[in-house]
Every structure is written in structure tokens, then in C-alpha cells.
Write an enzyme that holds these catalytic residues in place. Sequence first.
Site, PDB file in Angstrom:
ATOM      1  N   CYS A 133      92.919 -14.118  31.791  1.00  0.00           N
ATOM      2  CA  CYS A 133      92.992 -14.046  30.330  1.00  0.00           C
ATOM      3  C   CYS A 133      94.392 -14.266  29.784  1.00  0.00           C
ATOM      4  O   CYS A 133      94.582 -14.321  28.563  1.00  0.00           O
ATOM      5  CB  CYS A 133      92.427 -12.708  29.846  1.00  0.00           C
ATOM      6  SG  CYS A 133      90.661 -12.519  30.214  1.00  0.00           S
ATOM      7  N   HIS A 275      95.345  -9.194  23.520  1.00  0.00           N
ATOM      8  CA  HIS A 275      94.084  -9.594  24.164  1.00  0.00           C
ATOM      9  C   HIS A 275      93.092  -8.442  24.066  1.00  0.00           C
ATOM     10  O   HIS A 275      93.418  -7.299  24.400  1.00  0.00           O
ATOM     11  CB  HIS A 275      94.310  -9.955  25.624  1.00  0.00           C
ATOM     12  CG  HIS A 275      93.021 -10.195  26.350  1.00  0.00           C
ATOM     13  ND1 HIS A 275      92.138 -11.168  25.959  1.00  0.00           N
ATOM     14  CD2 HIS A 275      92.445  -9.556  27.403  1.00  0.00           C
ATOM     15  CE1 HIS A 275      91.082 -11.134  26.760  1.00  0.00           C
ATOM     16  NE2 HIS A 275      91.243 -10.171  27.632  1.00  0.00           N
ATOM     17  N   ASN A 305      84.877 -10.310  24.203  1.00  0.00           N
ATOM     18  CA  ASN A 305      86.035 -10.683  25.007  1.00  0.00           C
ATOM     19  C   ASN A 305      85.973 -12.187  25.256  1.00  0.00           C
ATOM     20  O   ASN A 305      85.182 -12.652  26.080  1.00  0.00           O
ATOM     21  CB  ASN A 305      86.014  -9.907  26.329  1.00  0.00           C
ATOM     22  CG  ASN A 305      87.117 -10.315  27.282  1.00  0.00           C
ATOM     23  OD1 ASN A 305      87.947 -11.165  26.974  1.00  0.00           O
ATOM     24  ND2 ASN A 305      87.109  -9.724  28.471  1.00  0.00           N
TER      25      ASN A 305
END
Length: 347
Positions: A133, A275, A305
Amino acid sequence: MFTQSGRSPSHPRSRPHAAGITAVASLLPEDVLTSDDLQREVAGRSGLALPARLLTQATGIVSRRVAADGVYASTLAVGAARRALAAADLDPLDIDLLVFASASRDVVEPATAHIVQAELGSRAHALDVTNACNSFVNGIDLARSMILSGRAHRALVVTGETPSRAVRRAPADAAEFRAGFAGYTFGDAAAAVIVEAVERGGILDVDTETHSGHWEVGGIPGGGSRHPRGDAYTYFQGDGHELRGVFEKVGTAVVDRTLHRMRMDWDDFAKVLVHQVTVPYLERFAELTGVPADKLVVTVPELGNVASASIGVQLDRVFDGLAAGERVLFVGLGGGISIMTMVWEKS
């Protein structure tokens, strides 16, 4: 590098003093899947008796976007890239570096950057950057470094994320459901930025902290030399509580270092882009760091997400409202485990 005509410029490359983000765009698939609908599908296909609204209540995620059949990571990335180029009034041939920076990809080989480039019609140096990520922020940092070194003039950094395809929709039993629970947070999205030399502001600081001893905590095992084939390895595996525990154990040192080194506090940032995995994760981050709630751009309840696209989507939502000189802090969290900060000032 190539100009809009496709010919190399006659002047030598110079080494600028600063590089920054000059345009941004994002793209969301049209299809919406609620957590309640996802849970009903999982329960129906697996036969598991799950508590009512378990996914919604445990994650705070109400819905997410999912890519339709025939839509790939590159498809989403190309859509976001075209929007970013249009926002900057640029032609694909004005780009001399194309970085596809994503946890998702179309194929193992070649690099998905080539698929994106072929669709755009660019002739840039094209490559992939993959770091879970944190991929997109890593890609921006790479583009900045190549511009500052004189290796590139103008970069297009894109991500296209389709992690919803790594979600186990029919777990065999409760243990398999728990092992893949973190995957039920996933949604699909894309983002793109133009990175180039700027006269003032730009990317002021980058810091990272990596704890690779935790690489086995979560991920998608399939597709590499360990597990090249087999459906059992194509789904995300990792316990969400364990993942959260590792991030809390690692702590906020990199954020603290950045604030101290830059002699800044939260009041110095117009926004803080983090994030986002779940609502409880985000709330815990705010608690540990003390970042004010009004500095955050909250997307996770609506989008889930979206892996490395998370910060790009957030940036796109606030970019036009930022004034020149305002600063934004990026905080990336990625499996592996890695934490990354970037301080950016709008030019």
C-alpha cells in the site's frame, strides 16, 4: 525524454532544485458493493452463520467500489492518467517517465507500466514500483529523485488497484474466513499525479521506516516462485488484529521524526493524508499521533481500503482547494512492514 512531437529536445537536461506534484486525478469504478451485501454473499456461498452486519460494524466500512468484468488495474490507471494529463494540459508525449506504482498488476510479466503506456500512446521510460500500500508514494519519491538527478524531466505516476479480486467470497470454514478477514476491507480505485520541476515548494521531505521481519503478517502469496499457481494462494491472507498490532508496535517514530526535523506541528499542515484500512485503524492513528480530526480526509467508510490509491484519491479531493504555499503531510502504511512520510507544498 520526448517533447509533444515525439522528438528528443536539443537542450541538455538540467538538474532542478525542487520537484513537486503539479496535477492529480483519481478514478473510481461505477459498481458499488455494500459491506452488508458482501457479507450476505459470503454467508450464502460458504454456509457460515455470521453475526448481523459483522463486516460493517467491525470495519466501519459501509461500501466500496469494485471493478467490473473486463476492467483491470491498467484500465483504471489509464483512466486516472488521462484525467491527470488533461488537468495539466499535457499530451502523453510530454511525459518522459511513466511509473506504474501499485500493489495490483495485470500480469506477472511484463511490467503493467507497459500496458498503461501502450494504451496512452506515450513513449516514456516505463517501469513498475511495487511495495504494497506504499507503492504510490514510493513511485512519487522515485519520480522526484529521477527529476532532481536530471534523469527525467516530467513524470506520470499512476496506480490502479483491484484488490477486491483477492477477496475470498466462499471461505471453506470459519478459520478460512478469519484468515482472510482483512481482505473484506478492500475496494478498487485509481489515482495519478504529474511530478515535475517547480520553482518553489514541491516535495520538501521524505522519510521511511521498514520492519521487514514482519513480512509474513499479511499478503497475497500466489503468483511468484514460491506459489506460482493454485487458487489457494490467490486471496489475501492476514489477520486484521495482528496487522494492526504490528503497526502499533512499530509506532509513530517516523511521523515524530518528520515533524521534529521539519520543525513543524499539525497546525503547519492544511491536510494530513493517511492510508486508510478501516475506521478503527484511522481512529487509532489519530489517537497515537494527536492529529486533529479536521486535518484528515476520511474516505474509508465510503470506499474501503483502496490499497496504494488511498492517498492519491484523498489528494485529488483536496488539491483544487489548496492555496499555493499550503503544505500536506502524506503518511503511508504498507505490508512488509513499511511506513512512509512525505511533506509536500503546493507550488
